[in-house]
Enzyme design. Structure first.
Site, short mmCIF file in Angstrom:
data_model
loop_
_atom_site.label_atom_id
_atom_site.label_comp_id
_atom_site.label_asym_id
_atom_site.label_seq_id
_atom_site.Cartn_x
_atom_site.Cartn_y
_atom_site.Cartn_z
N HIS A 214 27.84 70.20 -44.84
CA HIS A 214 27.53 68.77 -44.25
C HIS A 214 28.39 68.89 -42.85
O HIS A 214 27.72 68.77 -41.78
CB HIS A 214 27.93 67.55 -45.15
CG HIS A 214 27.68 66.45 -44.62
ND1 HIS A 214 26.49 65.53 -44.97
CD2 HIS A 214 28.32 65.69 -43.65
CE1 HIS A 214 26.61 64.44 -44.18
NE2 HIS A 214 27.54 64.29 -43.26
N GLU A 215 29.48 69.01 -42.94
CA GLU A 215 30.51 68.98 -41.66
C GLU A 215 30.32 69.92 -40.82
O GLU A 215 30.25 70.04 -39.41
CB GLU A 215 31.72 68.88 -42.08
CG GLU A 215 32.31 67.65 -42.97
CD GLU A 215 32.08 66.24 -42.26
OE1 GLU A 215 31.89 66.21 -41.20
OE2 GLU A 215 31.83 65.34 -43.30
N HIS A 218 27.21 69.07 -38.71
CA HIS A 218 27.87 68.10 -37.47
C HIS A 218 28.29 69.13 -36.25
O HIS A 218 27.91 68.91 -35.11
CB HIS A 218 28.73 67.15 -37.72
CG HIS A 218 28.37 66.08 -38.66
ND1 HIS A 218 27.24 65.32 -38.48
CD2 HIS A 218 28.69 65.52 -39.73
CE1 HIS A 218 27.20 64.28 -39.32
NE2 HIS A 218 27.86 64.50 -40.34
N HIS A 221 25.71 71.14 -34.53
CA HIS A 221 24.74 70.34 -33.73
C HIS A 221 25.42 69.82 -32.57
O HIS A 221 24.95 69.97 -31.42
CB HIS A 221 24.49 68.93 -34.55
CG HIS A 221 23.48 68.00 -33.75
ND1 HIS A 221 23.11 66.76 -34.42
CD2 HIS A 221 22.81 68.26 -32.78
CE1 HIS A 221 22.14 66.47 -33.72
NE2 HIS A 221 21.90 67.00 -32.64
ZN LIG Z 1 28.08 63.27 -41.71
#
Ligand SMILES: [Zn+2]
Length: 422
Positions: A214-215, A218, A221
């Protein structure tokens, strides 16, 4: 401050000690397997909110009235329209989300009925919906093993993405372990002109394996957007902020489901996925509908108070969870404990985020390289155009019904598989 500091939550017996209940401890107890403790915590927790319900209703109404003032002076039709205008999001997206999730509530009701049956309860309450239905199946991996597993799960994103993912580990972007004085939780921060950073407090849990994916989602991205856009257009909007992180989670989950031979672990993962959809898609849409209706009441000239807010909330809770759940009076006060309601029309972005992520991950698995290329154009997009158009590049058109339908189909599919294994 009222919720964070002055709330004065009651004391509770926990692990042999009498301690004051906190928001953190409440969620630990809620996902635990001691049912009597969950019931006790649930009642104690809401008893504290009940005592300040009038104050909280008035505070919330003040927030709504501020929104009404700004929508009038800016000439918007409604507070909702103003919020969507500011986010540069097509007004139809919100309505489509609420409509699609509303139509899919029978699937949620089925999940709740299944949960009740598996737990073997004569009646199931809201404090029974958090614990995993499959105990003792937790993944217990070292950080190194978990990281390698993430790389396996993200293989469909191609070698360039994987090499950046590895670069994050090898070049020290990630602060992995919990240390004294370190901030809790996990997050990523992108810095223009530098690489992103990730803060973790890695523990050997399934959740924390997904947190790495998940992190880093980010981070990459930010990495792509910062690399491709001028400074002024690099910072992506909140509307798309949870998409890349969730695409990674969905890809990892699908990889695990595909490769695991162990039936118990498979059930655990299906349950994990269903709860991810329940909390991020259904629950946030329930909140979104609450905000929309509360604002509409106030805009129609009806003052908001603890009674109409609580009965509105209870009605929505019944709609979303259905008859398998016993809706205790306490749950009608849940609106009073959601800090996000003071950032009006924010939470729906979690729901559209996971919907887009499921759609994009499926397209990547289905179409391969072409889909990955389009996805990278999205990742490189920053805020160069409006967020709905950016998502269209990656194949998630939120102005159409398809992504919402597809997300609900995924939920039903996971439910069916779980039912078949039960
Ligand atoms: Zn998040």
């Amino acid at each position: 401050m009222l919720d964070n500091a002055d709330l004065n939550l009651p004391e509770i017996e926990y692990e042999g000690k009498t301690i004051q209940l906190s928001h953190g401890l409440y969620s630990v107890i809620m996902s635990g397997h001691d049912r009597a403790k969950r019931e006790e915590a649930f009642k104690l927790y809401y008893s504290a909110f009940r005592k300040i319900l009038t104050t909280l209703a008035t505070t919330y109404y003040g927030n709504v009235k501020a929104n009404m003032f700004y929508k009038s002076v800016r000439g918007h039709e409604s507070c909702l329209n103003k919020a969507l205008f500011e986010e540069d999001v097509d007004a139809s997206v919100y309505a489509r989300l609420v409509k699609s999730v509303s139509e899919a509530t029978p699937i949620m009701h089925r999940y709740m009925a299944l949960r009740k049956r598996v737990l073997g309860y004569a009646d199931m309450h809201m404090y029974d919906i958090y614990p995993s239905l499959v105990p003792n199946a937790e993944l217990k991996l070292s950080f190194e093993e978990a990281f390698e597993l993430c790389l396996k799960g993200l293989e469909p994103l191609g070698e360039e993405y994987l090499s950046l993912f590895r670069k994050g580990r090898d070049e020290g972007w990630i602060d992995v372990c919990e240390t004294e004085g370190k901030r809790s939780g996990a997050y990523s921060i992108g810095i223009y002109g530098n690489h992103p950073f990730v803060l973790l407090n890695y523990q050997k849990t399934t959740h924390d394996v997904f947190t790495i994916a998940h992190e880093m989602g980010h981070s990459l991205h930010s990495y792509y957007s910062n690399g491709a856009q001028p400074y002024a257009k690099a910072d992506y909007k909140i509307f798309v902020a949870e998409v890349a992180s969730t695409v990674n989670e969905v890809l990892l989950l699908k990889y695990l489901l595909k490769t695991t031979e162990d039936a118990n672990l498979k059930k655990y993962l299906l349950n994990y996925f269903m709860d991810m959809i329940r909390t991020t898609l259904f629950r946030q849409t329930q909140f979104a509908e609450f905000e929309e209706k509360a604002h509409a009441l106030a805009e129609g000239g009806e003052p908001l108070n603890k009674d109409n807010l609580s009965s509105l909330y209870l009605e929505l809770n019944k709609k979303y969870y259905g008859e398998a759940v016993t809706h205790d009076e306490e749950i009608s006060f849940e609106w009073a404990r959601i800090p996000h309601f003071y950032r009006s029309f924010y939470v729906y972005k979690y729901a559209t985020g996971i919907t887009s992520a499921i759609c994009i991950a499926n397209r990547i698995l289905r179409e391969g390289e072409k889909a990955v290329e389009d996805y990278k154009r999205f990742l490189k997009g920053g805020c160069s155009t409006d967020p709905v158009s950016l998502l269209k590049i990656a194949g998630a058109d939120l102005t159409a019904e398809a992504p919402f339908k597809a997300a609900m189909a995924e939920f039903e599919e996971a439910l069916k598989e779980f039912e078949a294994l039960s």
